[in-house]
Design a protein around this motif. Structure first.
Motif, mmCIF file in Angstrom:
data_model
loop_
_atom_site.group_PDB
_atom_site.id
_atom_site.type_symbol
_atom_site.label_atom_id
_atom_site.label_comp_id
_atom_site.label_asym_id
_atom_site.label_seq_id
_atom_site.Cartn_x
_atom_site.Cartn_y
_atom_site.Cartn_z
ATOM 1 N N UNK A 1 0.838 -1.195 0.000
ATOM 2 C CA UNK A 1 0.000 0.000 0.000
ATOM 3 C C UNK A 1 0.876 1.249 0.000
ATOM 4 N N UNK A 2 0.289 2.314 -0.430
ATOM 5 C CA UNK A 2 0.989 3.594 -0.457
ATOM 6 C C UNK A 2 0.538 4.445 0.727
ATOM 7 N N UNK A 3 1.299 5.464 0.979
ATOM 8 C CA UNK A 3 0.996 6.372 2.084
ATOM 9 C C UNK A 3 -0.078 7.387 1.679
ATOM 10 N N UNK A 4 -0.609 8.076 2.684
ATOM 11 C CA UNK A 4 -1.521 9.192 2.484
ATOM 12 C C UNK A 4 -0.875 10.397 3.161
ATOM 13 N N UNK A 5 -0.858 11.533 2.470
ATOM 14 C CA UNK A 5 -0.344 12.778 3.037
ATOM 15 C C UNK A 5 -1.514 13.681 3.392
ATOM 16 N N UNK A 6 -1.425 14.334 4.549
ATOM 17 C CA UNK A 6 -2.460 15.281 4.960
ATOM 18 C C UNK A 6 -1.835 16.642 5.211
ATOM 19 N N UNK A 7 -2.632 17.682 4.970
ATOM 20 C CA UNK A 7 -2.145 19.052 5.076
ATOM 21 C C UNK A 7 -3.082 19.900 5.918
ATOM 22 N N UNK A 8 -2.494 20.615 6.864
ATOM 23 C CA UNK A 8 -3.207 21.660 7.594
ATOM 24 C C UNK A 8 -2.693 22.964 7.007
ATOM 25 N N UNK A 9 -3.451 23.517 6.057
ATOM 26 C CA UNK A 9 -2.976 24.673 5.297
ATOM 27 C C UNK A 9 -3.134 25.955 6.089
ATOM 28 N N UNK A 10 -2.075 26.744 6.080
ATOM 29 C CA UNK A 10 -2.095 28.085 6.641
ATOM 30 C C UNK A 10 -1.282 28.986 5.737
ATOM 31 N N UNK A 11 -1.544 30.274 5.777
ATOM 32 C CA UNK A 11 -0.825 31.182 4.884
ATOM 33 C C UNK A 11 0.632 31.366 5.296
ATOM 34 N N UNK A 12 0.964 31.048 6.549
ATOM 35 C CA UNK A 12 2.355 31.138 7.008
ATOM 36 C C UNK A 12 3.054 29.785 7.035
ATOM 37 N N UNK A 13 2.304 28.738 7.338
ATOM 38 C CA UNK A 13 2.865 27.395 7.453
ATOM 39 C C UNK A 13 1.836 26.361 7.014
ATOM 40 N N UNK A 14 2.351 25.253 6.488
ATOM 41 C CA UNK A 14 1.500 24.100 6.196
ATOM 42 C C UNK A 14 2.026 22.948 7.036
#
Length: 138
Positions: free
Chosen positions: A1-14
């Motif tokens: 299986x492959x991984x899943x990437x998740x993002x908490x998007x912010x204008x200064x940092x992700x």
């Protein structure tokens, strides 16, 4: 299986989190500046297989889109352009920063470590990913 990437998007940092290859555990990976995110992901994909992206969906308390949604949509568009074959999923991110702060408070870290905003963003991404994994299990 492959991984899943998740993002908490912010204008200064992700904040970025990732699953293990068996998609059992979500772990904080890193925090990057939004302008560096696509290049960071490209480098990551050189060594790791990723089957999906999960993006935190910024919402108001009443469920309507927050002001941050337009920025998250722009990030989503950039992801789609750079990685057209990797599907994207959106997860409501309400309360994830608060939950991240609570997790940090309970961790026993020194005050200076608890105030690290990058740590909060990475933990928030981990919470987003964990929620996605829990709600999509068969």
């Amino acid at each position: 299986m492959a991984r899943i990437l998740a993002f908490d998007y912010g204008t200064k940092r992700i904040g970025i989190a990732v699953t293990d290859p068996l998609q059992i555990i979500a772990t904080g990976l890193d925090t990057v500046h939004p302008k560096d995110a696509i290049e960071y992901i490209k480098k990551y994909l050189v060594t790791e297989q990723v089957e999906a992206f999960v993006i935190g969906d910024p919402k108001q308390m009443d469920g309507s889109d927050s002001d941050s949604k337009q920025h998250a949509k722009g990030f989503s568009t950039s992801l789609k352009k750079a990685f057209p074959t990797i599907p994207q999923h959106w997860v409501d991110e309400r309360f994830t920063s608060k939950m991240a702060h609570q997790a940090i408070m309970q961790s026993g870290l020194k005050k200076s470590d608890r105030q690290n905003k990058e740590r909060v963003d990475t933990i928030a991404a981990t919470i987003i990913l964990q929620y996605f994994m829990e709600t999509n299990r068969l």
